[in-house]
Write an enzyme that holds these catalytic residues in place. Structure first.
Site, PDB file in Angstrom:
ATOM      1  N   HIS A  42     -64.083 -10.740 -62.545  1.00  0.00           N
ATOM      2  CA  HIS A  42     -64.243  -9.372 -62.066  1.00  0.00           C
ATOM      3  C   HIS A  42     -64.666  -8.570 -63.294  1.00  0.00           C
ATOM      4  O   HIS A  42     -65.567  -9.000 -64.021  1.00  0.00           O
ATOM      5  CB  HIS A  42     -62.973  -8.836 -61.400  1.00  0.00           C
ATOM      6  CG  HIS A  42     -63.212  -7.564 -60.657  1.00  0.00           C
ATOM      7  ND1 HIS A  42     -62.703  -6.356 -61.061  1.00  0.00           N
ATOM      8  CD2 HIS A  42     -63.962  -7.299 -59.557  1.00  0.00           C
ATOM      9  CE1 HIS A  42     -63.117  -5.400 -60.241  1.00  0.00           C
ATOM     10  NE2 HIS A  42     -63.881  -5.950 -59.304  1.00  0.00           N
ATOM     11  N   HIS A  74     -72.615  -9.394 -54.225  1.00  0.00           N
ATOM     12  CA  HIS A  74     -72.824  -7.945 -54.105  1.00  0.00           C
ATOM     13  C   HIS A  74     -73.399  -7.401 -55.416  1.00  0.00           C
ATOM     14  O   HIS A  74     -72.733  -6.736 -56.186  1.00  0.00           O
ATOM     15  CB  HIS A  74     -71.539  -7.216 -53.699  1.00  0.00           C
ATOM     16  CG  HIS A  74     -70.342  -7.429 -54.589  1.00  0.00           C
ATOM     17  ND1 HIS A  74     -69.855  -8.676 -54.911  1.00  0.00           N
ATOM     18  CD2 HIS A  74     -69.521  -6.545 -55.218  1.00  0.00           C
ATOM     19  CE1 HIS A  74     -68.798  -8.548 -55.689  1.00  0.00           C
ATOM     20  NE2 HIS A  74     -68.580  -7.266 -55.903  1.00  0.00           N
ATOM     21  N   ASP A  81     -70.573  -4.117 -50.103  1.00  0.00           N
ATOM     22  CA  ASP A  81     -69.437  -3.682 -50.923  1.00  0.00           C
ATOM     23  C   ASP A  81     -68.673  -2.537 -50.275  1.00  0.00           C
ATOM     24  O   ASP A  81     -68.044  -1.721 -50.962  1.00  0.00           O
ATOM     25  CB  ASP A  81     -69.902  -3.290 -52.335  1.00  0.00           C
ATOM     26  CG  ASP A  81     -68.813  -3.501 -53.392  1.00  0.00           C
ATOM     27  OD1 ASP A  81     -67.702  -3.917 -53.033  1.00  0.00           O
ATOM     28  OD2 ASP A  81     -69.095  -3.225 -54.569  1.00  0.00           O
ATOM     29  N   HIS A 132     -70.699  -9.888 -61.298  1.00  0.00           N
ATOM     30  CA  HIS A 132     -69.686  -9.525 -62.299  1.00  0.00           C
ATOM     31  C   HIS A 132     -69.709 -10.365 -63.579  1.00  0.00           C
ATOM     32  O   HIS A 132     -68.870 -10.132 -64.455  1.00  0.00           O
ATOM     33  CB  HIS A 132     -68.264  -9.575 -61.716  1.00  0.00           C
ATOM     34  CG  HIS A 132     -67.922  -8.421 -60.818  1.00  0.00           C
ATOM     35  ND1 HIS A 132     -67.514  -7.193 -61.294  1.00  0.00           N
ATOM     36  CD2 HIS A 132     -67.917  -8.312 -59.467  1.00  0.00           C
ATOM     37  CE1 HIS A 132     -67.276  -6.378 -60.278  1.00  0.00           C
ATOM     38  NE2 HIS A 132     -67.518  -7.032 -59.151  1.00  0.00           N
ATOM     39  N   GLU A 178     -62.389 -12.624 -55.309  1.00  0.00           N
ATOM     40  CA  GLU A 178     -63.172 -11.842 -56.260  1.00  0.00           C
ATOM     41  C   GLU A 178     -62.459 -11.786 -57.615  1.00  0.00           C
ATOM     42  O   GLU A 178     -61.638 -10.917 -57.863  1.00  0.00           O
ATOM     43  CB  GLU A 178     -63.409 -10.421 -55.738  1.00  0.00           C
ATOM     44  CG  GLU A 178     -64.360  -9.638 -56.637  1.00  0.00           C
ATOM     45  CD  GLU A 178     -64.603  -8.227 -56.158  1.00  0.00           C
ATOM     46  OE1 GLU A 178     -65.611  -7.633 -56.589  1.00  0.00           O
ATOM     47  OE2 GLU A 178     -63.790  -7.713 -55.354  1.00  0.00           O
TER      48      GLU A 178
END
Length: 414
Positions: A174, A241, A310, A220, A147
């Site tokens: 991120h 997510h 998440d 993101h 991530e």
């Protein structure tokens, strides 16, 4: 007389309550049946980060059967019928330009060790076939997603190494820009754009991820990055997510025009359960989460939606979805809303399996053409006279195609 009226009212209320309870139970029974036939594949869980924060990755100090301080443990996984999980190898943005690569490798390592410590529950997985095999063995297939592109330190070699260690998706950013991609906060106006989306290196990285067969995760990132990647990726993309922007206008969510493009390119949006992305407030319910599933289905079809809870990465979760054991409630709610068995199975896991297979197919296609052209190159160079080799290679149309192939792809694999 009044007491009879009150008694009758209580009786009517009790009958109504029983009827509702019975109906809900039927939806749950059906939900659990579908989950026994198709693996629930969740796109994002931050349990590895909690293992780092709470136990410094010392697994001898934690028992996943009795752990109470996380959204995720083994009993909750079993109750939630979790068929496959992308575990997040996450380290904070503060590690960028410092020790992000080392810390990410430690997170990859703890996921491997978690699978080794609990082989009766977890099966380490790197492919669509592995997911099916784990499901047939009643184990949770455990895949890795990194991530944040800051974990690469702008190195394709690091990307390739992580792929070899089992990483099967990379979230491009991120909540910070990398030297090659803008993050979602740029769209809020709180951070400046540095690349107007992707830099040239960022585009090269997309090509390399396609070649490897690594999924590109657009959670993101800015809308500009979403569209640039959708324009150039040869494989379907994922949002591991993220939820629907039209339902909750948070910039971490996916706008309708992008949802339609995800449908056109065969990707998937895996719905996030974080209250702030579900209702844009501190509270939410199971029904609010289902609203995102409904909206994505309405805009782009049931073929692009999935689960990306998440868990263990957020501080607020909807009432009724407090941990991973509760996920079947969402499935039951979708059935209550009229989703067909086929649509529910698509959301559970069939959509993600399709996306992963397509990514695997893209890398196999790359390999096929590489072998084809390289084989032609080798055959030609061993049969022509040394003095004529330069002319022959320059004139041969197959070798010319090979040169074009190389000019449009990263040469690091040679």
């Amino acid at each position: 007389m009044l007491s009879k009226v009150i008694s009758a009212a209580y009786l009517a209320l009790w009958i109504s309550s029983c009827a509702v309870t019975s109906a809900v139970d039927q939806y749950m029974i059906r939900a659990l049946q579908l989950m026994s036939e198709t693996p629930l594949i969740d796109g994002h869980n931050d349990l590895p980060w909690q293992l780092r924060k709470q136990f410094n990755n010392e697994l001898n100090k934690v028992d996943l059967y009795t752990l109470k301080t996380t959204h995720t443990n083994i009993p909750k996984i079993k109750e939630g019928r979790l068929g496959a999980q992308f575990w997040s190898a996450y380290v904070p943005c503060e590690t960028q330009y410092k020790d992000a690569v080392r810390q990410t490798l430690e997170q990859i390592d703890v996921i491997h060790r978690m699978c080794e410590k609990y082989p009766e529950t977890f099966m380490f997985a790197t492919s669509s076939q592995d997911i099916i095999e784990a499901f047939n063995m009643n184990k949770t297939a455990s895949l890795i997603g990194v991530e944040g592109g800051h974990s690469l330190d702008s190195s394709l070699g690091t990307l390739r190494t992580m792929y070899k260690l089992g990483v099967r998706y990379l979230t491009l950013t991120h909540s910070c820009n990398t030297p090659w991609a803008d993050n979602w906060l740029v769209d809020t106006g709180s951070e400046p754009s540095q690349h107007n989306g992707l830099s040239p290196f960022g585009k090269q990285l997309i090509v390399e991820m396609n070649r490897l067969g690594m999924l590109i995760d657009l959670a993101h990132v800015t809308v500009a990055v979403m569209n640039q990647v959708l324009n150039m990726s040869k494989a379907p993309v994922i949002f591991s997510h993220s939820s629907a922007y039209s339902v909750c206008p948070n910039k971490r969510n996916v706008p309708d025009d992008v949802l339609m493009r995800v449908n056109n390119t065969g990707g998937i949006v895996m719905v996030n359960f974080y209250n702030d992305y579900v209702t844009c407030s501190s509270t939410a319910t199971v029904s609010d989460v289902a609203d995102h599933f409904d909206h994505i289905k309405k805009v782009a079809g049931a073929g692009i939606v999935g689960f990306g809870g998440d868990y263990d990465g957020v501080t607020r979760l909807p009432a009724g979805l407090e941990d991973v054991s509760k996920v079947p409630k969402v499935v039951a709610e979708l059935l209550r809303r009229g989703w067909t068995d086929k649509e529910v199975k698509a959301a559970l896991g069939d959509n993600l399996l399709r996306v992963l297979r397509e990514a695997e197919k893209v890398t196999h296609t790359h390999t096929f053409f590489l072998l084809l052209f390289f084989g032609a190159f080798s055959q030609k160079t061993v049969t022509v006279d040394r003095q004529e080799r330069g002319r022959e290679m320059g004139d041969d149309p197959t070798l010319l195609l090979f040169k074009i192939f190389l000019s449009n792809h990263d040469r690091h694999f040679l």
